[in-house]
Write a protein that holds these residues in place. Structure first.
Motif, short mmCIF file in Angstrom:
data_model
loop_
_atom_site.label_atom_id
_atom_site.label_comp_id
_atom_site.label_asym_id
_atom_site.label_seq_id
_atom_site.Cartn_x
_atom_site.Cartn_y
_atom_site.Cartn_z
N LYS A 142 0.22 10.02 8.07
CA LYS A 142 1.43 10.58 7.44
C LYS A 142 1.49 10.24 5.97
O LYS A 142 1.88 11.04 5.14
CB LYS A 142 2.69 10.05 8.14
CG LYS A 142 2.77 10.41 9.62
CD LYS A 142 2.73 11.91 9.83
CE LYS A 142 2.82 12.23 11.33
NZ LYS A 142 2.51 13.65 11.61
N GLY A 143 1.12 9.03 5.68
CA GLY A 143 1.16 8.59 4.29
C GLY A 143 0.24 9.43 3.43
O GLY A 143 0.61 9.86 2.34
N HIS A 175 -4.29 5.34 12.80
CA HIS A 175 -2.92 4.91 12.55
C HIS A 175 -2.05 6.03 12.03
O HIS A 175 -2.27 6.54 10.94
CB HIS A 175 -2.90 3.76 11.57
CG HIS A 175 -3.77 2.64 12.02
ND1 HIS A 175 -3.55 2.03 13.25
CD2 HIS A 175 -4.85 2.06 11.49
CE1 HIS A 175 -4.47 1.12 13.42
NE2 HIS A 175 -5.28 1.12 12.38
N LEU A 222 -8.66 -11.91 15.08
CA LEU A 222 -9.19 -11.32 13.87
C LEU A 222 -9.05 -9.81 13.97
O LEU A 222 -9.06 -9.11 13.01
CB LEU A 222 -10.67 -11.69 13.67
CG LEU A 222 -10.89 -13.16 13.32
CD1 LEU A 222 -12.36 -13.40 13.06
CD2 LEU A 222 -10.09 -13.52 12.07
N GLY A 242 3.78 6.84 4.44
CA GLY A 242 3.63 7.19 5.84
C GLY A 242 4.87 6.81 6.63
O GLY A 242 5.36 7.59 7.46
N VAL A 249 0.10 4.29 0.56
CA VAL A 249 -0.10 5.15 1.72
C VAL A 249 0.80 4.76 2.86
O VAL A 249 1.41 5.60 3.52
CB VAL A 249 -1.54 5.08 2.31
CG1 VAL A 249 -2.09 6.44 2.53
CG2 VAL A 249 -2.43 4.21 1.48
N VAL A 250 0.87 3.48 3.09
CA VAL A 250 1.67 3.00 4.20
C VAL A 250 3.15 3.26 3.96
O VAL A 250 3.86 3.73 4.85
CB VAL A 250 1.42 1.50 4.44
CG1 VAL A 250 2.31 0.98 5.55
CG2 VAL A 250 -0.04 1.28 4.79
N LYS A 297 0.68 -1.95 13.03
CA LYS A 297 0.39 -0.60 12.56
C LYS A 297 -0.09 0.29 13.69
O LYS A 297 -0.17 1.50 13.57
CB LYS A 297 -0.65 -0.64 11.45
CG LYS A 297 -2.02 -1.03 11.92
CD LYS A 297 -3.07 -0.80 10.86
CE LYS A 297 -4.41 -1.41 11.29
NZ LYS A 297 -5.47 -1.19 10.32
N GLU A 298 -0.42 -0.34 14.80
CA GLU A 298 -0.90 0.43 15.94
C GLU A 298 0.26 1.20 16.56
O GLU A 298 0.07 2.21 17.23
CB GLU A 298 -1.46 -0.48 17.04
CG GLU A 298 -2.46 -1.53 16.59
CD GLU A 298 -3.76 -0.88 16.14
OE1 GLU A 298 -3.96 0.30 16.49
OE2 GLU A 298 -4.54 -1.54 15.43
N HIS A 322 0.81 -1.21 0.00
CA HIS A 322 0.00 0.00 0.00
C HIS A 322 0.84 1.26 0.00
O HIS A 322 1.59 1.53 0.94
CB HIS A 322 -0.91 0.01 1.21
CG HIS A 322 -1.77 -1.20 1.26
ND1 HIS A 322 -2.62 -1.52 0.22
CD2 HIS A 322 -1.88 -2.18 2.16
CE1 HIS A 322 -3.22 -2.64 0.50
NE2 HIS A 322 -2.79 -3.07 1.68
N MET A 369 -0.21 -5.36 9.66
CA MET A 369 -1.34 -4.44 9.64
C MET A 369 -2.37 -4.86 10.67
O MET A 369 -3.19 -4.09 11.08
CB MET A 369 -1.99 -4.43 8.26
CG MET A 369 -1.30 -3.55 7.25
SD MET A 369 -1.34 -1.76 7.65
CE MET A 369 0.32 -1.48 8.26
N TYR A 370 -2.34 -6.10 11.03
CA TYR A 370 -3.33 -6.56 11.99
C TYR A 370 -2.67 -6.78 13.34
O TYR A 370 -1.46 -6.78 13.46
CB TYR A 370 -3.95 -7.88 11.50
CG TYR A 370 -4.42 -7.77 10.09
CD1 TYR A 370 -5.66 -7.22 9.81
CD2 TYR A 370 -3.59 -8.14 9.04
CE1 TYR A 370 -6.09 -7.08 8.51
CE2 TYR A 370 -4.01 -8.01 7.72
CZ TYR A 370 -5.26 -7.47 7.47
OH TYR A 370 -5.68 -7.34 6.18
N ILE A 416 1.29 11.87 0.39
CA ILE A 416 0.76 11.66 -0.95
C ILE A 416 0.10 12.93 -1.48
O ILE A 416 0.29 13.31 -2.63
CB ILE A 416 -0.25 10.49 -0.95
CG1 ILE A 416 0.54 9.19 -0.88
CG2 ILE A 416 -1.13 10.52 -2.18
CD1 ILE A 416 -0.31 7.96 -0.69
N VAL A 453 0.84 6.02 10.78
CA VAL A 453 1.44 5.74 9.48
C VAL A 453 0.53 6.16 8.35
O VAL A 453 0.97 6.76 7.38
CB VAL A 453 1.70 4.23 9.23
CG1 VAL A 453 3.09 4.03 8.71
CG2 VAL A 453 1.38 3.41 10.41
#
Lengths: 214, 214
Positions: B15-16, B10, A214, A16, A12-13, A104-105, A10, A83-84, B20, B12
DNA sequence: AGCGGCTGTAGGAAATATCCTACAACCGGT
DNA sequence: ACCGGTTGTAGGATATTTCCTACAGCCGCT
């Protein structure tokens, strides 16, 4: 100069993380990869001080990349990003040779700290993961019928499939993500069910849900 | 100058997105919020040209914020971002007054385009969403979405099937229990999914579990 | 060095599930 | 009474899943 590789599907990530590192004053040249193959490719061509790999990328995931690197005796430090909140993964990854594990937290400064540490060849073990590690030592040979630990008997691959099935993906989708034959996924499924003593996908879902995976 | 609010739990991701937008030449002052409450707070204190809300934040989610704003007659354009590909939410959100809907898969330039459009008061409807919208016109559905009571819209028969499916029984077994054709069960299943806005059996299971119906 | 058991992978065939379509009975509104 | 939408029911064609089987590479043990 420090050279980092960031692999995440991703945009964005990736952006970021770059931004966060810059803000934190981490001065490094950064290469981006949007999937596992690109990451491996990059590693073949250049030398990095550390890799930041997303655990869940389509095709070759972070784990796959990590394993492959280790298999070919490459010891570039790898910081795995999830991410999870699959804390469950942390242990597996550390055992597989990851230098650290973050979700990601994680707060921005944790990311920066972690990167600084792994670049220096140290490990970055967050308090949470440290605790898990500790626990795993105690429970090592404890009773096998703990019920909420049945999933630890799964192999890494099985575990990956387990999570996806629990989320409701079908063999076909999972096969695509991992690029494996549908048949292979089916095999994993039955081994998972067998090992965990479950009968249906719904039970998998419930199990995962009750154990907050989950 | 354009003033944007980005709400996502998040760092990240925030910021992402900022990065962008900057890269795409979007010139704006940006305020960040890491949860729904902060977002509402910010809106109370300042005027924004648009809000970018993450759909899944702990506590008050993007949807909650959106609803609340609309309830208090605030018409700031809201662009909803989803980390998952839950396309089904798109419709609910558009109906609830969102100016656009994007998933994290979206390419960077889509984000920039979307932001530019909503800032100008237009809507940003991606091709995928447009299609869903079109489809939904056929299946008009009055939404009294209380969200955790979605199952009340089911008919008795549908509900019976719902429970069995949630428990992991397959159409065949259910059909036997109720002496109905497998096909009939299949029909119920799709109506259930449709009415409740779910996509897989796993979601059914989760829904039932969370609402303690199992 | 050899054996048995796990793990990763997949093929074939059979069982199942899903999608789309259909239709009659019913129900509320005009 | 008539119309449009909703409900209960199912068929056909397809797509997917599951089950059973297989096999090579490892790993540990003898």
């Amino acid at each position: 100069m420090t050279h980092l590789l960031i692999a995440d599907d991703h945009a964005v990530v990736r952006k970021g993380m770059i931004q966060i590192l810059r803000d934190a004053g981490v001065d490094a040249e950064i290469t981006e990869a949007s999937d596992g193959h690109q990451a491996l490719q990059a590693v073949r061509e250049q030398r990095f001080d550390a890799l930041l790999l997303d655990i869940s990328m389509p095709g070759k995931s972070g784990i796959d990349v990590l394993k492959q690197l280790r298999a070919q005796d490459d010891h570039t430090p790898v910081l795995v990003l999830s991410m999870y909140a699959e804390e469950q993964y942390a242990l597996r990854l550390i055992r597989a040779g990851a230098a650290g594990y973050l979700t990601k937290e994680s707060a921005p400064d944790q990311l920066a700290t972690a990167v600084r540490m792994v670049v220096q060849g140290k490990r970055y073990i967050s308090p949470e993961v440290a605790e898990l590690l500790a626990d795993s030592l105690n429970q090592r040979q404890a009773d096998a019928d703990d019920d909420s630990n049945r999933h630890t008997q799964l192999t890494d691959r099985e575990f990956q499939v387990f999570l996806q099935l629990a989320r409701g993906l079908g063999p076909t989708e999972i096969g695509q993500q991992m690029n494996l034959s549908v048949k292979t996924i089916a095999s994993y499924r039955s081994r998972i069910l067998q090992k965990m003593g479950l009968r249906t996908n719904a039970e998998l879902t419930l199990y995962a849900n009750r154990n907050a995976m989950l």
